[in-house]
Write a protein that holds these residues in place. Sequence first.
Motif, PDB file in Angstrom:
ATOM      1  N   TRP A   5       6.945 -16.000  -4.154  1.00 22.03           N
ATOM      2  CA  TRP A   5       8.193 -16.037  -5.174  1.00 22.03           C
ATOM      3  C   TRP A   5       9.073 -14.771  -4.445  1.00 22.03           C
ATOM      4  CZ3 TRP A   5       9.280 -10.757  -7.000  1.00 22.03           C
ATOM      5  CH2 TRP A   5      10.737 -10.664  -7.791  1.00 22.03           C
ATOM      6  N   ARG A   6      10.550 -14.983  -3.973  1.00 18.54           N
ATOM      7  CA  ARG A   6      11.307 -14.527  -3.624  1.00 18.54           C
ATOM      8  C   ARG A   6      10.827 -14.322  -1.647  1.00 18.54           C
ATOM      9  NH1 ARG A   6      15.817 -12.876  -6.501  1.00 18.54           N
ATOM     10  NH2 ARG A   6      16.760 -11.493  -5.163  1.00 18.54           N
ATOM     11  N   ARG A   7       9.836 -14.531  -1.452  1.00 17.15           N
ATOM     12  CA  ARG A   7       9.919 -15.193   0.239  1.00 17.15           C
ATOM     13  C   ARG A   7       8.229 -13.685   0.162  1.00 17.15           C
ATOM     14  NH1 ARG A   7      14.443 -14.568   3.874  1.00 17.15           N
ATOM     15  NH2 ARG A   7      15.442 -13.842   0.784  1.00 17.15           N
ATOM     16  N   ARG A   8       8.133 -13.660  -0.743  1.00 15.54           N
ATOM     17  CA  ARG A   8       7.290 -12.442  -0.992  1.00 15.54           C
ATOM     18  C   ARG A   8       5.404 -13.624  -0.833  1.00 15.54           C
ATOM     19  NH1 ARG A   8       6.507  -8.007  -6.078  1.00 15.54           N
ATOM     20  NH2 ARG A   8       9.451  -7.419  -5.111  1.00 15.54           N
ATOM     21  N   THR A   9       5.640 -13.789   0.973  1.00 14.74           N
ATOM     22  CA  THR A   9       3.736 -13.952   0.412  1.00 14.74           C
ATOM     23  C   THR A   9       2.696 -13.410   1.189  1.00 14.74           C
ATOM     24  OG1 THR A   9       4.379 -13.896   2.957  1.00 14.74           O
ATOM     25  CG2 THR A   9       5.324 -15.643   2.400  1.00 14.74           C
TER      26      THR A   9
ATOM     27  N   GLY B 289      17.658  -5.583  -6.838  1.00 13.03           N
ATOM     28  CA  GLY B 289      15.852  -4.964  -5.573  1.00 13.03           C
ATOM     29  C   GLY B 289      16.154  -5.841  -3.800  1.00 13.03           C
ATOM     30  N   ALA B 290      15.714  -4.473  -3.756  1.00 12.39           N
ATOM     31  CA  ALA B 290      15.850  -5.491  -1.697  1.00 12.39           C
ATOM     32  C   ALA B 290      14.418  -4.920  -1.515  1.00 12.39           C
ATOM     33  CB  ALA B 290      16.338  -3.354  -1.439  1.00 12.39           C
ATOM     34  N   ASP B 291      13.811  -6.344  -1.029  1.00 10.98           N
ATOM     35  CA  ASP B 291      12.251  -6.370  -0.237  1.00 10.98           C
ATOM     36  C   ASP B 291      12.340  -6.573   1.055  1.00 10.98           C
ATOM     37  OD1 ASP B 291      10.976  -6.068  -3.393  1.00 10.98           O
ATOM     38  OD2 ASP B 291      10.476  -7.976  -2.266  1.00 10.98           O
ATOM     39  N   ASP B 292      11.297  -5.918   1.634  1.00  9.64           N
ATOM     40  CA  ASP B 292      11.465  -6.590   2.785  1.00  9.64           C
ATOM     41  C   ASP B 292       9.890  -6.615   3.707  1.00  9.64           C
ATOM     42  OD1 ASP B 292      10.406  -3.548   1.697  1.00  9.64           O
ATOM     43  OD2 ASP B 292      10.885  -2.391   3.079  1.00  9.64           O
ATOM     44  N   VAL B 293      10.275  -7.419   5.024  1.00 14.80           N
ATOM     45  CA  VAL B 293       8.901  -7.588   5.467  1.00 14.80           C
ATOM     46  C   VAL B 293       8.626  -6.928   7.260  1.00 14.80           C
ATOM     47  CG1 VAL B 293       9.843  -9.896   6.422  1.00 14.80           C
ATOM     48  CG2 VAL B 293       7.556 -10.318   6.305  1.00 14.80           C
ATOM     49  N   ILE B 294       7.886  -6.852   7.682  1.00 13.47           N
ATOM     50  CA  ILE B 294       7.524  -6.506   8.727  1.00 13.47           C
ATOM     51  C   ILE B 294       6.309  -7.665   9.094  1.00 13.47           C
ATOM     52  CG2 ILE B 294       5.333  -5.557   8.925  1.00 13.47           C
ATOM     53  CD1 ILE B 294       6.878  -3.091  10.222  1.00 13.47           C
ATOM     54  N   ALA B 295       6.712  -7.208  10.458  1.00 13.25           N
ATOM     55  CA  ALA B 295       6.118  -8.048  12.187  1.00 13.25           C
ATOM     56  C   ALA B 295       5.546  -7.390  12.352  1.00 13.25           C
ATOM     57  CB  ALA B 295       7.092  -9.823  12.479  1.00 13.25           C
ATOM     58  N   MET B 296       4.219  -6.958  13.652  1.00 20.21           N
ATOM     59  CA  MET B 296       3.973  -6.202  14.030  1.00 20.21           C
ATOM     60  C   MET B 296       2.724  -6.208  14.644  1.00 20.21           C
ATOM     61  SD  MET B 296       3.841  -2.497  11.644  1.00 20.21           S
ATOM     62  CE  MET B 296       2.776  -2.744  10.262  1.00 20.21           C
TER      63      MET B 296
ATOM     64  N   PRO C 236       4.832  -9.385   3.629  1.00 24.51           N
ATOM     65  CA  PRO C 236       6.333  -8.811   2.977  1.00 24.51           C
ATOM     66  C   PRO C 236       5.509  -7.164   2.763  1.00 24.51           C
ATOM     67  CG  PRO C 236       6.015 -10.653   2.544  1.00 24.51           C
ATOM     68  CD  PRO C 236       4.821 -10.413   3.330  1.00 24.51           C
ATOM     69  N   LEU C 237       6.283  -6.531   2.715  1.00 30.46           N
ATOM     70  CA  LEU C 237       5.645  -4.908   2.725  1.00 30.46           C
ATOM     71  C   LEU C 237       5.124  -4.378   1.278  1.00 30.46           C
ATOM     72  CD1 LEU C 237       8.451  -2.830   4.239  1.00 30.46           C
ATOM     73  CD2 LEU C 237       6.751  -3.613   5.029  1.00 30.46           C
ATOM     74  N   GLN C 238       5.621  -5.682   0.250  1.00 28.69           N
ATOM     75  CA  GLN C 238       5.506  -5.241  -1.788  1.00 28.69           C
ATOM     76  C   GLN C 238       3.725  -6.648  -1.997  1.00 28.69           C
ATOM     77  OE1 GLN C 238       8.271  -5.945  -0.084  1.00 28.69           O
ATOM     78  NE2 GLN C 238       9.132  -3.676  -0.571  1.00 28.69           N
ATOM     79  N   CYS C 239       3.579  -6.948  -0.286  1.00 26.61           N
ATOM     80  CA  CYS C 239       2.344  -8.139  -0.350  1.00 26.61           C
ATOM     81  C   CYS C 239       0.874  -7.385  -1.008  1.00 26.61           C
ATOM     82  CB  CYS C 239       1.956  -8.339   1.335  1.00 26.61           C
ATOM     83  SG  CYS C 239       1.373  -7.740   1.953  1.00 26.61           S
ATOM     84  N   SER C 240       0.434  -6.483  -1.186  1.00 29.42           N
ATOM     85  CA  SER C 240      -0.755  -5.972  -1.337  1.00 29.42           C
ATOM     86  C   SER C 240      -0.422  -4.341  -2.042  1.00 29.42           C
ATOM     87  CB  SER C 240      -2.189  -6.182  -0.305  1.00 29.42           C
ATOM     88  OG  SER C 240      -2.344  -6.082  -1.259  1.00 29.42           O
ATOM     89  N   THR C 241      -1.276  -3.366  -1.724  1.00 25.42           N
ATOM     90  CA  THR C 241      -1.808  -2.015  -2.532  1.00 25.42           C
ATOM     91  C   THR C 241       0.201  -1.423  -1.367  1.00 25.42           C
ATOM     92  OG1 THR C 241      -3.749  -2.654  -2.535  1.00 25.42           O
ATOM     93  CG2 THR C 241      -2.651  -0.738  -2.909  1.00 25.42           C
ATOM     94  N   GLN C 242       1.087  -1.371  -2.295  1.00 22.36           N
ATOM     95  CA  GLN C 242       2.108  -0.659  -1.998  1.00 22.36           C
ATOM     96  C   GLN C 242       3.007   0.675  -2.549  1.00 22.36           C
ATOM     97  OE1 GLN C 242       2.555  -2.709  -3.917  1.00 22.36           O
ATOM     98  NE2 GLN C 242       4.769  -2.927  -4.288  1.00 22.36           N
TER      99      GLN C 242
END
Lengths: 331, 331, 331, 331
Positions: A78-82, B107-114, A115-121
């Motif tokens: 959902w909204r590219r939350r993987t 809303g704003a969401d984000d993702v990281i690759a590291m 995603p920074l919202q993928c798990s515990t956050q």
Amino acid sequence: MSAPSERPAELDRSDPESEIAARAEAYRNWGRWGADDALGTLNFIDDAKRAAAAATATTGRVISLAQAFDMAGPQKGWRRRTNPVHTMLDTGTDAERGQGFPHGLGGADDVIAMPLQCSTQWDGLGHIFDHGFAWNGRRAGDVVTSEGDLVTGIEHAASVIVSRGVLLDVGRHLRPDTGELADGYAITVDDLEATIAAQGSTSAVGRGDIVLVRTGQYARTRREGWGEYAGGSAPGLSLTTAGWLHRTEIAAIATDTWGFEVRPNEFDAPAFQPLHQVAIPNIGLTIGEMWNLDELSDACAETGRYEFLLSAAPLPITGAVGSPINPVAIL
Amino acid sequence: MSAPSERPAELDRSDPESEIAARAEAYRNWGRWGADDALGTLNFIDDAKRAAAAATATTGRVISLAQAFDMAGPQKGWRRRTNPVHTMLDTGTDAERGQGFPHGLGGADDVIAMPLQCSTQWDGLGHIFDHGFAWNGRRAGDVVTSEGDLVTGIEHAASVIVSRGVLLDVGRHLRPDTGELADGYAITVDDLEATIAAQGSTSAVGRGDIVLVRTGQYARTRREGWGEYAGGSAPGLSLTTAGWLHRTEIAAIATDTWGFEVRPNEFDAPAFQPLHQVAIPNIGLTIGEMWNLDELSDACAETGRYEFLLSAAPLPITGAVGSPINPVAIL
Amino acid sequence: MSAPSERPAELDRSDPESEIAARAEAYRNWGRWGADDALGTLNFIDDAKRAAAAATATTGRVISLAQAFDMAGPQKGWRRRTNPVHTMLDTGTDAERGQGFPHGLGGADDVIAMPLQCSTQWDGLGHIFDHGFAWNGRRAGDVVTSEGDLVTGIEHAASVIVSRGVLLDVGRHLRPDTGELADGYAITVDDLEATIAAQGSTSAVGRGDIVLVRTGQYARTRREGWGEYAGGSAPGLSLTTAGWLHRTEIAAIATDTWGFEVRPNEFDAPAFQPLHQVAIPNIGLTIGEMWNLDELSDACAETGRYEFLLSAAPLPITGAVGSPINPVAIL
Amino acid sequence: MSAPSERPAELDRSDPESEIAARAEAYRNWGRWGADDALGTLNFIDDAKRAAAAATATTGRVISLAQAFDMAGPQKGWRRRTNPVHTMLDTGTDAERGQGFPHGLGGADDVIAMPLQCSTQWDGLGHIFDHGFAWNGRRAGDVVTSEGDLVTGIEHAASVIVSRGVLLDVGRHLRPDTGELADGYAITVDDLEATIAAQGSTSAVGRGDIVLVRTGQYARTRREGWGEYAGGSAPGLSLTTAGWLHRTEIAAIATDTWGFEVRPNEFDAPAFQPLHQVAIPNIGLTIGEMWNLDELSDACAETGRYEFLLSAAPLPITGAVGSPINPVAIL
């Protein structure tokens, strides 16, 4: 204007816009900590608060409140939350065959995309907007662009989010048989207060506390599978708790669900996360989601103590609107 | 076999293989915590240790020991270690224009690759191998495959790494003028002991402690630019400290440098991170790198107290051989 | 040894190991193009072949044979194969508000994270191994490490995969009503030959051709939803076609399914992609999967011509064992 | 208004805003292909054009025009443009040890994370804006949000970009000694026309052609190292070629440089990619960058033929403002 209701029965289910607006206006903390503020209610935490919290950590037991970070998580895109994708840059199988290092050295390295919202956050203050406005009355577009949250990025909280934690085990209090609230159950102010009363004096909630509300939904998913954990029906806080969130002067709040507030939301008209809209940009409240509160629940039930030192500092990802975390309760 | 030397002058600079092997054999902890162990020296931490550490957190001041996580970091791509790439899935500029949510929600969401080793981190027990062997004597290829570390993944330490922290500010002790050791300076056992003696009784190091060794190199990069911080010359621990790391029974150790040990390594023959090869797979020691110890250094110098509650639990990324962290010192 | 059977009825369904081994031995091309070969059957393509193919491109019509690359794809995370995640580094919403560029310039940039096998792709020669051996008889671990395929990486084919394409529309031939084979249908040599005969002379298959086998399953998913497209039941080539793949001396083959060969595989004992095991490491055959052959099917049916210039060069990702592609048929 | 100058000497170097505006107005193609257009000048390609181009592919020789996609690329992180990071999900070293598949099957899979503009690419029509306007006069924020280019995404060109290619080897023409233009050299209309005249009739440029302009800078980097290839000084097209780009009715253009146009840009006032600002949102021109034209240069010089079939279809990444590509010239 009269104070917004704290009883769900009195919500106008046809008018989310007005119900949200009334609470946003009533509980708005804009300017409370100055024009440049990047912390919102995290400002309620001070060193004395933390020192008192540390004094409660008398047993030294540590409980991780994080869910796992892996492909077996609940996200469905959902909204590219993987779910997180963890891959290896070097491995032990390679090391056995030789990687070109001298004197028998071998190494393994890894990389993650998530995603920074993928798990515990933590949801940071730039995560939600109200009619184009972000926390403290700033224009959303002045705060969060494609370059990230340039004003209230989660890195500002890097040395802040350590305080007294209080578990409100609403699931166990309301459902002593199962410990689990039903999906769609809206937790009210009365529920919160009744839980505090039942749990006793170590559950008193006040300024600077980080409140952990356990619904039991996560325990149910561990037994039955994720189902629609990511965005489907869930127990959670009622919109009518907004006033409580404001007047208790808590620093932050977290639940064991995907979305913190009850789902479906409490309206017949189209609605989506109305309590977020009041809490984050207006109250300035940092919200935690997808926490694992089950071991903590057992520990608190055994000892009858519901307070602890909570250490839950975010990764200081510059400009992030959230952060993956491993919060620990130190009992 | 006589005990390996603790004096760098006595290292045979032509023979890293033997110097490493002697220390690996002398300090190997394999089997010490059973055949199934996934924690190594983290086992030295117990609840009593943590309770005592919490009792030192009397001021409630929190200092984040993390460096930033962003594209301005030091990584240059060695072995595909890059700086983190943080991108947005939704933004405030979009929210102002409308994102399709009801009642004015945005809303704003984000993702990281590291890489997990890109910034402040723990090296897990699966990170380094010695002649094809991982911690506790397992075959490297039985532990870390492309699916990750299936045996000693960092998730096992999720509720473990909270203990007494001790700052050994070697940079400040040896160089009171600048507080910074020169690149290439090898910190010896004598240096560590002298620092402890000079700092006083709150610096005593023993079982279950997490030792933070400040070299001052990070402070120098903040003033002069990263230069070759990621893999170039650096102050750090001498291979000859391996015995000290073992006999003090510390739980973990971290530095403010990229690679923990002195670089260039102390050999004329080709060598690469020999102390890692002894410490991780043989001693079972968890190592932290790229920590920011500068504010902590100032705080400890002011108060004369060098111990604190250190909360540094890793993200429980299933099968990871390391974890990005935001360690916090609670003073 | 007698030649392996080309009739599925004669497969020993209890013994995949032997059925695979017989075909691997019978059709193995190791050494055929020298010890250093990195192309396998792509060597069958030569300039004359391509010039002849170009001469068939008389109408100039171009048909893309790619499926979409986006989050709406079929992947469900099996072995960490996810759908592509495309995110923006800069946007038009940001540009309207000003991005710091002079003279009214604005820009948008983007980034993608994706498995190379997530959508329309080539499987390179390092993608599959047979008992630890890769194409041309090399040890798998000498070819593909965590650093990628250091020997037969897909970049070697960057200027190679342009040739005569031939559509074998088996779905339309066998099922003129629907054009779609049932899931689990095993395409035989007889099916292939009958399709060629029915389609006429432009369908003749020979050295250097790239054969596109349309089953119709993709069309079905577009109507009914993905279902178990990624790894579930599907029509596809029978293991018994291995000899045909070898003796026709085709350069490459592709289908409109996830996995090229029939699924479930044709054994009662546990089996997984046995034809891959023969075709890639033994025959040296490059295999395409998840192609969209539906518009091409209609075009060929209309004109009665089933040959065209096929341009399907991979992205030269150094060391990749596959590549996302947008193959185009130029009619 | 008089037509903008085609002589760099007549540019007002203090006024990029006006020089850009004059060309944007003079050469704007908005509405030329209807209000819904998503292709711009790619519309100039038709089937007859492609059929004629295919007829030039008489030798069957294929030359890849792609640079490599790997960590050794030129990117340094400007605006988060990094080199591609390719990692393995499964490897041959793992396969040798057994991956849990039956009958001796082993497999390798991989994943990539990359900016779409990291190596050889097309800039799509949503890549650049002029004063908040995108191609065809749309508002930038109506076209490209965090969800991507919802109107002119590169997927619209999936079956389009195959046409006659023409190499204009300006480097070789102007510098027959080295074949390389100096960094900062601005290619003029006169240079383009002189190159066409010198190369002969196969170099005539007209409607629907894809023009490849070789500067020789890429060859220089292969010899001397990347240096500032990504964004530093470079030979490239002068802003004064905008009229030529428009009136020739070419479909697309590409160069062997990072940024297509000359750098530093031709102004004393702050300026950044002014020709992009005219070409993409106003002319509707698709631009290719970072192509490898060196082998093609040699081939054309040998044969004296500068035209060929160019197959350069983008990956259909939904909503992308660019695409990594492996363009092939079929001679």
